[in-house]
Design a protein around this motif. Structure first.
Motif, PDB file in Angstrom:
ATOM      1  N   MET A  60       0.832  -1.212   0.000  1.00  0.00           N
ATOM      2  CA  MET A  60       0.000   0.000   0.000  1.00  0.00           C
ATOM      3  C   MET A  60       0.864   1.258   0.000  1.00  0.00           C
ATOM      4  N   ALA A  61       1.950   1.238   0.752  1.00  0.00           N
ATOM      5  CA  ALA A  61       2.843   2.396   0.784  1.00  0.00           C
ATOM      6  C   ALA A  61       3.550   2.573  -0.556  1.00  0.00           C
ATOM      7  N   VAL A  62       3.988   1.481  -1.159  1.00  0.00           N
ATOM      8  CA  VAL A  62       4.663   1.556  -2.457  1.00  0.00           C
ATOM      9  C   VAL A  62       3.709   2.085  -3.520  1.00  0.00           C
ATOM     10  N   ARG A  63       2.468   1.698  -3.454  1.00  0.00           N
ATOM     11  CA  ARG A  63       1.490   2.219  -4.427  1.00  0.00           C
ATOM     12  C   ARG A  63       1.389   3.730  -4.332  1.00  0.00           C
ATOM     13  N   ASP A  64       1.353   4.280  -3.117  1.00  0.00           N
ATOM     14  CA  ASP A  64       1.284   5.730  -2.957  1.00  0.00           C
ATOM     15  C   ASP A  64       2.529   6.422  -3.508  1.00  0.00           C
ATOM     16  N   VAL A  65       3.683   5.818  -3.332  1.00  0.00           N
ATOM     17  CA  VAL A  65       4.920   6.407  -3.865  1.00  0.00           C
ATOM     18  C   VAL A  65       4.935   6.295  -5.381  1.00  0.00           C
ATOM     19  N   ARG A  66       4.555   5.147  -5.898  1.00  0.00           N
ATOM     20  CA  ARG A  66       4.630   4.880  -7.337  1.00  0.00           C
ATOM     21  C   ARG A  66       3.750   5.823  -8.150  1.00  0.00           C
ATOM     22  N   LEU A  81       3.388   5.166   7.209  1.00  0.00           N
ATOM     23  CA  LEU A  81       2.332   4.662   6.330  1.00  0.00           C
ATOM     24  C   LEU A  81       2.264   3.133   6.362  1.00  0.00           C
ATOM     25  N   ILE A  82       3.404   2.474   6.341  1.00  0.00           N
ATOM     26  CA  ILE A  82       3.424   1.007   6.408  1.00  0.00           C
ATOM     27  C   ILE A  82       2.808   0.529   7.717  1.00  0.00           C
ATOM     28  N   CYS A  83       3.176   1.181   8.815  1.00  0.00           N
ATOM     29  CA  CYS A  83       2.642   0.785  10.129  1.00  0.00           C
ATOM     30  C   CYS A  83       1.139   1.011  10.211  1.00  0.00           C
ATOM     31  N   GLN A  84       0.640   2.100   9.617  1.00  0.00           N
ATOM     32  CA  GLN A  84      -0.806   2.348   9.617  1.00  0.00           C
ATOM     33  C   GLN A  84      -1.542   1.287   8.817  1.00  0.00           C
ATOM     34  N   GLU A  85      -1.000   0.933   7.662  1.00  0.00           N
ATOM     35  CA  GLU A  85      -1.658  -0.045   6.793  1.00  0.00           C
ATOM     36  C   GLU A  85      -1.545  -1.471   7.344  1.00  0.00           C
ATOM     37  N   VAL A 131      17.278   5.657  -1.372  1.00  0.00           N
ATOM     38  CA  VAL A 131      17.295   6.517  -2.559  1.00  0.00           C
ATOM     39  C   VAL A 131      15.950   6.354  -3.263  1.00  0.00           C
ATOM     40  N   PRO A 132      15.061   7.362  -3.186  1.00  0.00           N
ATOM     41  CA  PRO A 132      13.722   7.224  -3.758  1.00  0.00           C
ATOM     42  C   PRO A 132      13.683   7.048  -5.268  1.00  0.00           C
ATOM     43  N   GLY A 133      14.687   7.490  -5.994  1.00  0.00           N
ATOM     44  CA  GLY A 133      14.701   7.327  -7.441  1.00  0.00           C
ATOM     45  C   GLY A 133      14.057   8.484  -8.174  1.00  0.00           C
ATOM     46  N   GLN A 134      14.316   8.521  -9.473  1.00  0.00           N
ATOM     47  CA  GLN A 134      13.783   9.562 -10.358  1.00  0.00           C
ATOM     48  C   GLN A 134      12.759   8.929 -11.295  1.00  0.00           C
ATOM     49  N   ASN A 135      12.146   9.754 -12.142  1.00  0.00           N
ATOM     50  CA  ASN A 135      11.153   9.260 -13.083  1.00  0.00           C
ATOM     51  C   ASN A 135      11.713   8.119 -13.932  1.00  0.00           C
ATOM     52  N   ASN A 136      10.917   7.076 -14.134  1.00  0.00           N
ATOM     53  CA  ASN A 136      11.239   5.898 -14.943  1.00  0.00           C
ATOM     54  C   ASN A 136      12.410   5.086 -14.411  1.00  0.00           C
ATOM     55  N   GLN A 137      12.707   5.176 -13.141  1.00  0.00           N
ATOM     56  CA  GLN A 137      13.811   4.420 -12.551  1.00  0.00           C
ATOM     57  C   GLN A 137      13.244   3.288 -11.689  1.00  0.00           C
ATOM     58  N   LEU A 138      13.899   2.111 -11.750  1.00  0.00           N
ATOM     59  CA  LEU A 138      13.475   0.960 -10.959  1.00  0.00           C
ATOM     60  C   LEU A 138      13.965   1.122  -9.523  1.00  0.00           C
ATOM     61  N   VAL A 139      13.046   0.963  -8.580  1.00  0.00           N
ATOM     62  CA  VAL A 139      13.372   1.105  -7.162  1.00  0.00           C
ATOM     63  C   VAL A 139      12.976  -0.195  -6.460  1.00  0.00           C
ATOM     64  N   PHE A 140      13.866  -0.679  -5.618  1.00  0.00           N
ATOM     65  CA  PHE A 140      13.644  -1.899  -4.843  1.00  0.00           C
ATOM     66  C   PHE A 140      13.563  -1.500  -3.379  1.00  0.00           C
ATOM     67  N   LEU A 141      12.496  -1.890  -2.703  1.00  0.00           N
ATOM     68  CA  LEU A 141      12.270  -1.514  -1.310  1.00  0.00           C
ATOM     69  C   LEU A 141      12.176  -2.774  -0.462  1.00  0.00           C
TER      70      LEU A 141
END
Length: 191
Positions: A60-66, A81-85, A131-141
């Motif tokens: 749910m948190a990743v969806r909000d960031v994405r 956000l993760i703890c709330q969800e 590192v949150p990343g920039q537009n069109n960049q793959l991020v692994f959390l």
């Protein structure tokens, strides 16, 4: 008058033939096994439930960031956000460690191994990459949450609570991972 040895032998034979208390003996032998078995099932169920909720909270948190609802995530805002969800993670804010890594799809090197979890023997959080990343960049959390066993004297709970690992402090770690590509929700020159 009966001889004392003969009297003792008769009483011993009567005692051995008696069937009083047979059910009690079976109960005393079987009950601890069933209690231990129930404790292991309950602890395993709670581990599974907490892991599912941690995965859900992270998704749910990743969806909000994405999608740009959280354009500049920080470890603190994501953790909250993760703890709330997730909802059922005890002491979530202090026991959850996050790591965010950007990956290059054109020069793939793989995901770095070895996640950092909370070290309960240290006063400070371990330093992780974020590192949150920039537009069109793959991020692994990755998220790692530490939990204390609910039943520390039975089965798997006992295995964790009797652990001599100081960093774990008698706890177990659950790890959830997610990845996403940062959507181009704004142009780079809009700043």
């Amino acid at each position: 008058m009966m001889h004392p040895v003969r009297k003792f032998m008769d009483q011993a034979a009567r005692f051995l033939r008696a069937e009083d208390g047979v059910a009690s003996i079976q109960f005393v032998l079987a009950f601890p096994v069933f209690v231990m078995f129930f404790g292991m099932i309950f602890e395993n169920g709670m581990i599974s439930l907490r892991h599912v909720m941690l995965e859900r909270g992270l998704d749910m948190a990743v969806r909000d960031v994405r999608v740009g609802r959280m354009p500049e995530p920080t470890p603190e805002t994501l953790r909250t956000l993760i703890c709330q969800e997730a909802g059922i993670i005890p002491d979530c804010e202090t026991q959850l460690q996050l790591e965010m890594i950007t990956l290059d799809l054109r020069a793939w090197a793989g995901v770095p191994g070895g996640i950092q979890c909370i070290d309960r023997s240290a006063d400070e959080r371990p330093v992780t990459t974020f590192v949150p990343g920039q537009n069109n960049q793959l991020v692994f959390l990755r998220a790692c949450a530490r939990f204390d066993p609910i039943l520390p004297l039975t089965g798997i709970g006992y295995a964790f609570s009797s652990s001599d690992n100081d960093a774990a402090g008698g706890s177990y770690a659950l790890i959830a991972t997610s990845s996403y590509v940062v959507e181009p929700f704004r142009r780079e020159d809009d700043g």
